[in-house]
Motif scaffolding. Structure first.
Motif, PDB file in Angstrom:
ATOM      1  N   VAL A  84       0.836  -1.204   0.000  1.00 13.13           N
ATOM      2  CA  VAL A  84       0.000   0.000   0.000  1.00 13.13           C
ATOM      3  C   VAL A  84       0.869   1.251   0.000  1.00 13.13           C
ATOM      4  O   VAL A  84       0.562   2.242  -0.687  1.00 13.13           O
ATOM      5  N   SER A  85       1.964   1.224   0.743  1.00  7.74           N
ATOM      6  CA  SER A  85       2.863   2.383   0.795  1.00  7.74           C
ATOM      7  C   SER A  85       3.474   2.655  -0.578  1.00  7.74           C
ATOM      8  O   SER A  85       3.572   3.808  -1.007  1.00  7.74           O
ATOM      9  N   LEU A 141       2.205   1.881  -3.542  1.00 10.60           N
ATOM     10  CA  LEU A 141       1.165   2.425  -4.412  1.00 10.60           C
ATOM     11  C   LEU A 141       0.833   3.864  -4.040  1.00 10.60           C
ATOM     12  O   LEU A 141       0.622   4.711  -4.926  1.00 10.60           O
ATOM     13  N   LEU A 142       0.824   4.140  -2.741  1.00 11.76           N
ATOM     14  CA  LEU A 142       0.488   5.491  -2.280  1.00 11.76           C
ATOM     15  C   LEU A 142       1.544   6.498  -2.707  1.00 11.76           C
ATOM     16  O   LEU A 142       1.231   7.518  -3.352  1.00 11.76           O
ATOM     17  N   TYR A 143       2.798   6.224  -2.368  1.00 14.43           N
ATOM     18  CA  TYR A 143       3.865   7.179  -2.680  1.00 14.43           C
ATOM     19  C   TYR A 143       4.185   7.198  -4.176  1.00 14.43           C
ATOM     20  O   TYR A 143       4.566   8.232  -4.715  1.00 14.43           O
ATOM     21  N   TYR A 170       2.099   6.488  -6.836  1.00 17.72           N
ATOM     22  CA  TYR A 170       1.066   7.005  -7.726  1.00 17.72           C
ATOM     23  C   TYR A 170       0.401   8.285  -7.217  1.00 17.72           C
ATOM     24  O   TYR A 170       0.090   9.180  -7.991  1.00 17.72           O
ATOM     25  N   VAL A 171       0.170   8.368  -5.897  1.00 18.76           N
ATOM     26  CA  VAL A 171      -0.519   9.544  -5.369  1.00 18.76           C
ATOM     27  C   VAL A 171       0.417  10.743  -5.302  1.00 18.76           C
ATOM     28  O   VAL A 171       0.083  11.849  -5.750  1.00 18.76           O
TER      29      VAL A 171
END
Length: 288
Positions: free
Chosen positions: A63-64, A66-68, A70-71
């Protein structure tokens, strides 16, 4: 908890095995390894009985990423206008190893408060098995985390362009960092009084990972903060793995950043030399 062999009740077959093992030193080594594996097996069985642990330890890094990636990735810039995901991924590998410190500490303090460690100490087993078994088990779990995280990174388009040997060396540096953090985690787990207090380590580990070169080059920070970030031990591992992976490397020409590969070995070795004896001594003091 896995059954531990009771060597106090010696049967005739056991005597034969001991004779076959040879000298007393060889027998002690055999039982140290066997008892270590018993502790490792117990730790691994915990994941089968509590699948939520797997979801946390393996799901959080994914999750980290994908978060860092793409977001926040679109708003970040990599050195020399490179791909930010290529810059980010080695840092995320390092962050996963760093957060493993909390997992080790919480597991040790939980076993300590529930009397599991006292139970082990009351059994006729090698004194080193509890500590070494914890270390070996955590290294195995960390290897699985890195494998899954690397597969996720490859699916996102990250690539290691440094060659096979350098790629293996980069993962070796990551495991060396995790190895030294295991001993810090064991020591803290034997000192901290409760699992709730161990959860407070997040307030230490999270700033430690943020004030580093994991997400941004130290040169982009204020001078004083950039110096702290550059000399952060995990920054050396992050920079060294980026170099070995063939990913963008941030360097302002300072000595610590120019010698990241050297310091990626020196820092974990020094921390292990400090905390391994402290962890062993603290464990020995529990029986006093």
């Amino acid at each position: 908890m896995s059954q531990v062999i009771d060597r106090s009740a010696v049967t005739q077959p056991t005597e034969k095995v001991n004779l076959d093992l040879g000298s007393g030193g060889e027998r002690r080594l055999y039982w140290a390894i066997a008892d270590c594996w018993t502790v490792v097996r117990r730790g691994l069985l915990t994941y089968r009985r509590h699948p939520s642990y797997i979801a946390w330890q393996l799901g959080f890094p994914i999750v980290s990423v994908l978060l860092y990636g793409y977001v926040f990735g679109g708003a970040m810039k990599a050195p020399d206008d490179g791909d930010y995901r290529d810059f980010l991924m080695p840092g995320m590998f390092v962050m996963t190893m760093a957060f493993g410190l909390m997992n080790t500490a919480i597991t040790v303090v939980t076993d300590s408060t529930k009397g599991v460690i006292d139970r082990f100490r009351s059994m006729p087993m090698a004194p080193s098995a509890v500590v070494t078994g914890r270390g070996v088990g955590d290294l195995m779990v960390s290897s699985a985390e890195l494998t899954i995280l690397a597969a996720t990174a490859l699916a996102m388009g990250w690539s290691a362009d440094g060659g096979l040997l350098k790629t293996v060396g980069a993962f070796g540096l990551l495991m060396l960092l995790r190895f030294c953090l295991i001993w810090i985690g064991i020591f803290l787990g034997l000192v901290i009084p409760s699992p709730e207090a161990a959860g407070g380590l997040y307030a230490v580990v999270f700033p430690l990972t943020m004030i580093s070169s994991i997400f941004a080059p130290p040169s982009s920070m204020p001078d004083w903060l950039g110096t702290v970030a550059a000399w952060n031990p995990i920054s050396s591992t992050a920079a060294a793995t980026r170099e070995l992976f063939g990913n963008p490397v941030a360097s302002d020409g300072s000595w610590i950043q120019e010698n990241a590969l050297l310091m990626a070995v020196v820092w974990p070795t020094a921390l292990t030399a400090i905390f391994l004896p402290l962890a062993v001594r603290r464990f020995q003091q529990l029986s006093r």
